[in-house]
Scaffold this active site. Structure first.
Site, mmCIF file in Angstrom:
data_model
loop_
_atom_site.group_PDB
_atom_site.id
_atom_site.type_symbol
_atom_site.label_atom_id
_atom_site.label_comp_id
_atom_site.label_asym_id
_atom_site.label_seq_id
_atom_site.Cartn_x
_atom_site.Cartn_y
_atom_site.Cartn_z
ATOM 1 N N GLY A 1 31.050 19.252 -2.329
ATOM 2 C CA GLY A 1 29.765 18.643 -2.553
ATOM 3 C C GLY A 1 29.878 17.279 -2.884
ATOM 4 O O GLY A 1 29.024 16.335 -2.324
ATOM 5 N N LYS B 1 24.300 23.805 10.385
ATOM 6 C CA LYS B 1 22.913 23.374 10.432
ATOM 7 C C LYS B 1 22.803 21.902 10.509
ATOM 8 O O LYS B 1 23.395 21.317 9.816
ATOM 9 C CB LYS B 1 22.234 23.995 9.115
ATOM 10 C CG LYS B 1 22.056 25.620 9.317
ATOM 11 C CD LYS B 1 21.263 26.113 8.255
ATOM 12 C CE LYS B 1 20.867 27.410 8.171
ATOM 13 N NZ LYS B 1 20.426 27.903 6.922
ATOM 14 N N ARG C 1 44.279 23.196 -7.072
ATOM 15 C CA ARG C 1 43.638 22.016 -7.621
ATOM 16 C C ARG C 1 44.523 21.766 -8.951
ATOM 17 O O ARG C 1 44.555 20.752 -9.545
ATOM 18 C CB ARG C 1 42.232 22.714 -8.149
ATOM 19 C CG ARG C 1 41.365 22.732 -7.029
ATOM 20 C CD ARG C 1 40.005 23.288 -7.701
ATOM 21 N NE ARG C 1 38.992 23.153 -6.405
ATOM 22 C CZ ARG C 1 37.843 23.758 -6.406
ATOM 23 N NH1 ARG C 1 37.595 24.660 -7.316
ATOM 24 N NH2 ARG C 1 37.125 23.488 -5.435
ATOM 25 N N GLY D 1 34.079 21.810 2.762
ATOM 26 C CA GLY D 1 34.824 23.171 2.534
ATOM 27 C C GLY D 1 35.277 24.026 3.789
ATOM 28 O O GLY D 1 36.439 24.262 3.758
HETATM 29 P P1 AMP Z 1 28.503 24.273 7.405
HETATM 30 O O1 AMP Z 1 28.654 25.183 6.002
HETATM 31 O O2 AMP Z 1 27.212 23.843 7.693
HETATM 32 O O3 AMP Z 1 29.687 23.186 7.499
HETATM 33 O O4 AMP Z 1 28.994 25.453 8.352
HETATM 34 C C1 AMP Z 1 30.154 26.196 8.769
HETATM 35 C C2 AMP Z 1 29.833 27.399 9.548
HETATM 36 O O5 AMP Z 1 29.346 27.103 10.657
HETATM 37 C C3 AMP Z 1 31.095 28.107 9.825
HETATM 38 O O6 AMP Z 1 30.967 29.358 8.990
HETATM 39 C C4 AMP Z 1 31.093 28.323 11.343
HETATM 40 O O7 AMP Z 1 31.122 29.716 11.562
HETATM 41 C C5 AMP Z 1 29.552 28.084 11.776
HETATM 42 N N1 AMP Z 1 29.311 27.685 12.807
HETATM 43 C C6 AMP Z 1 29.941 26.645 13.602
HETATM 44 N N2 AMP Z 1 29.606 26.695 14.939
HETATM 45 C C7 AMP Z 1 28.871 27.610 15.091
HETATM 46 C C8 AMP Z 1 28.095 28.194 16.147
HETATM 47 N N3 AMP Z 1 27.953 27.746 17.320
HETATM 48 N N4 AMP Z 1 27.087 29.329 15.966
HETATM 49 C C9 AMP Z 1 27.255 29.784 14.656
HETATM 50 N N5 AMP Z 1 27.482 29.348 13.737
HETATM 51 C C10 AMP Z 1 28.596 28.406 13.770
#
Ligand code: AMP
Length: 395
Positions: free
Chosen positions: A376, A197, A35, A353
């Site tokens: 964010g 999610k 940064r 991230g």
């Molecule tokens: P996000 O913060 O929503 O972008 O999610 C990122 C996280 O999603 C990472 O830490 C990944 O390990 C997790 N992730 C990706 N694919 C899967 C999966 N099939 N099952 C569980 N977690 C997952």
């Protein structure tokens, strides 16, 4: 869009909001100076013109004055990177700051103590912003990471500079890169959204549907869609209360002519562990006791085709649990496809991230067109929101 190029900084004091919120180790040494390096071009350009620089930043989330969050810890690193000794004021307002700001000369750099030592910063306090504003002649915002916050130093302060405010080079580049995807994009446009999610990405998905031709939905989100479509997902991660929403998205995509691509096969594991037993299975036929943790080979082959045919690519979120080596393949391969498409002339933007971490971890940083620095803030722009820090400069 006003940038540095619209001003002559000779003998002027530039008050720059930077994002020096860098990680420190237990000895208060900077462990990742990305940064600070990212802010260097703006600072250099102003110094080169014969201006002086006053830097404002936050560090961490202190509750009042907390020594461990003092920006003095980064002085040595900042001086090394900027190539000039960085002076320091142990408060961002008050007599010490005012005197130090009054005394800096052309070519010199002053760093003010952590803005968040004052609760007025995050509260967006007008009187506090006015005190900060009194320190400089021209306000420059170069902190994309906090552009989605209406804090005193990121937004409120701008009103005290009339015309004398602009975007720094980093923030201008961020806006330009996002606009290349959201506004002036060359078709076909593909968005790849992964991560865990649906709920955290839903607003992005909805907004993006108006801008893209293809959307690849991967990672943990896959299974909410597959289950909603009647598939058997075993023990895979799933948000049951978002199934209807998933169907709604698919319907909306159809109406808008957006092709949605969801993995057809996955690497399934019999535990959420790198040491688990694995097998490749059809995404709709995952046995009980097994969970999908990465995209399978057929899915990757298909995603490759979509990516290679795209002229604009946006990537946010990993395709699998890339933190575990045995489930990183999908994310690595996707990164390679995007790198290849970029080499062939596509514009690619990676942000958020986890995908930034993945791109860095797999050495693909220089092979994509742009890696966004603000997680964010980038998500909020993708959601179609107007960021207060950006609006304040444009007003
Ligand atoms: P996000 O913060 O929503 O972008 O999610 C990122 C996280 O999603 C990472 O830490 C990944 O390990 C997790 N992730 C990706 N694919 C899967 C999966 N099939 N099952 C569980 N977690 C997952």
């Amino acid at each position: 869009m006003k940038t540095l190029n619209d001003f002559d900084f000779k003998n002027k004091k530039a008050l720059i909001r930077v994002d020096f919120n860098v990680p420190l180790d237990e000895n208060f040494s900077v462990t990742d100076a990305t940064r600070i390096e990212a802010a260097k071009p703006t600072i250099d350009a102003i110094l080169k013109q014969g201006g002086s620089v006053i830097l404002m930043s936050h560090l961490g989330r202190p509750k009042g004055v907390e020594e461990q969050y003092s920006l003095k810890h980064i002085l040595k690193t900042a001086s090394e990177i900027l190539g000039v000794p960085v002076q320091f004021a142990s408060d961002c307002i008050g007599k010490e700051a005012t005197d130090a700001a009054a005394n800096i000369k052309a070519g010199e750099v002053l760093l003010l103590e952590n803005l968040r030592f004052h609760k007025e910063e995050e509260a967006g306090d007008v009187a506090f912003a006015k005190e900060l504003a009194s320190l400089g002649d021209i306000y420059v915002n170069d902190a994309f990471g906090t552009a989605h916050r209406a804090h005193a130093s990121t937004t409120i302060i701008a009103q005290f500079f009339d015309e004398k405010k602009c975007f720094g080079l980093l923030l201008a580049k961020e806006i330009e890169s996002l606009n290349k995807v959201l506004k002036n994009s060359e078709k076909p446009v593909t968005a790849i959204l992964g991560g865990s999610k649906v709920s955290s990405k839903i607003t992005v998905i909805e907004n993006i549907l108006d801008k893209v031709d293809h959307m690849i939905i991967g990672g943990g989100m896959t299974f909410t869609f597959v289950k909603a479509l009647g598939g058997k997902i075993g023990d895979s991660i799933c948000e049951d209360d978002k199934q209807e929403l998933a169907l709604e998205i698919l319907k909306l995509a159809k109406e808008k002519g957006v092709e949605i691509h969801i993995p057809v096969d996955v690497v399934a594991a019999n535990a959420f562990s790198n040491d688990a037993e694995t097998k490749i299975v059809n995404v709709k036929e995952i046995p009980d006791g097994w969970q999908g943790l990465d995209a399978g080979p057929k899915s990757l082959e298909h995603f490759k085709k979509v990516v290679m045919e795209s002229k604009t690519i946006l990537w946010n979120g990993p395709l699998g649990v890339f933190e575990m080596p045995n489930f990183a393949n999908g994310t690595v391969e996707l990164g390679n496809f995007i790198a290849e498409a970029t080499a062939n002339g596509a514009f690619s933007l990676v942000g958020g991230g986890d995908s930034v971490a993945a791109v860095k971890q797999f050495g693909l940083e220089d092979k994509v067109s742009y890696v966004s620095t603000g997680g964010g803030a980038m998500l909020e722009m993708l959601e179609g929101k107007v960021l207060p820090g950006i609006a304040a400069i444009l007003e």
